[in-house]
Design an enzyme around this catalytic site. Sequence first.
Site, mmCIF file in Angstrom:
data_model
loop_
_atom_site.group_PDB
_atom_site.id
_atom_site.type_symbol
_atom_site.label_atom_id
_atom_site.label_comp_id
_atom_site.label_asym_id
_atom_site.label_seq_id
_atom_site.Cartn_x
_atom_site.Cartn_y
_atom_site.Cartn_z
ATOM 1 N N SER A 166 35.796 54.091 -51.231
ATOM 2 C CA SER A 166 36.907 54.986 -51.524
ATOM 3 C C SER A 166 38.183 54.539 -50.799
ATOM 4 O O SER A 166 38.660 53.434 -51.028
ATOM 5 C CB SER A 166 36.517 56.424 -51.152
ATOM 6 N N GLU A 259 34.334 58.915 -62.714
ATOM 7 C CA GLU A 259 35.019 59.213 -61.456
ATOM 8 C C GLU A 259 36.434 58.683 -61.516
ATOM 9 O O GLU A 259 36.752 57.779 -62.296
ATOM 10 C CB GLU A 259 34.256 58.652 -60.262
ATOM 11 N N HIS A 289 30.998 59.807 -56.919
ATOM 12 C CA HIS A 289 31.928 58.942 -56.211
ATOM 13 C C HIS A 289 31.325 58.462 -54.883
ATOM 14 O O HIS A 289 30.773 59.240 -54.116
ATOM 15 C CB HIS A 289 33.219 59.735 -55.943
#
Length: 325
Positions: A166, A259, A289
């Site tokens: 991320s 996502e 995610h």
Amino acid sequence: MRTHGATVWHWSASVKAWFIFWFARIFIKPIMSWWPATDRGISVLSRLDRRIDKLLPRPRGVDIDAVTLGGVPGERIAPPRPATDALAGATVLYFHGGAFVFCGLATHRTVCSLLAAKSGVPVYSVAYRQLPEGSIGTSVMDAMAAYTAILAVAEDPTRVIVAGDSAGGYLAMKVAEIAALRGMTRPAAVIGFSPLLNLNLEAHDPDYMKRDAYLPMSQLEKLRDKWLDGPDHIEGAQSPVDADPGIFPPVFFSVAEYEITRPDVEIVTEAIEAAGRPVETHIWAGQVHAFPVIGQTLPEARALLDLGIDFARRAVATEDNRRTA
């Protein structure tokens, strides 16, 4: 499983994966949508890692030591057995995710420990500054300080692999980009799990972006101004999606089917492939995610960690062959 160019699709998902997906959709996403993206709300989230550190047991089978890299606090996680293959002498520098707001060493200690144990190489995890302490520019500065320090302490500085999930995937790509721009020793490879590659997420189809299991676009849009509101400038491209794809080392991406980071992962994958650089991307159905972070309990996550490590192994071996040719 289906392969199309540099992209591999995985269609099967375990019962546990579907349970996690729907739990996140039904319970986590409403909480995330409700949480105030104010300075006070962010400050509360920023303390999450310290609370988790007191609750979670430490992973077994690895040695964990506190370190400081270029003034950035972190941990060195040593594997039980060192690698004897192409990864011998390699080092992993890992940047945790959390939207530049929360998470840290404790939340990502398990995935870093699994990476160390599976690869046989030490993994350094760093606690870079986040909101409200600093903007993304500050996070990038800390990431580069840690990378510069790793080059001095790694057994082989040409075998440093930068990885992250991320927001941490954003930092891993920025480190690779900035190292190239500065003429530094470049990472041997980049591993990004659901990497954030574009700070302008609202540029994509809003109907698709709403399908993320637990990340609400409304909250990320509120955070964007805070991400960029800081005294520290983001060196290079503001978003990795806008960087020169030809300067990246071998890159490994993974992303869930639905996502918010998937559109830009596919854009960057195609750009790197078109530039003639090594890239491999795995898209997985039925996942959430950054699902490799829960690798201790999810079979798909463990499988994906193995795929990422194998990619890094091949990248290092290819570079060794190039040097000796």
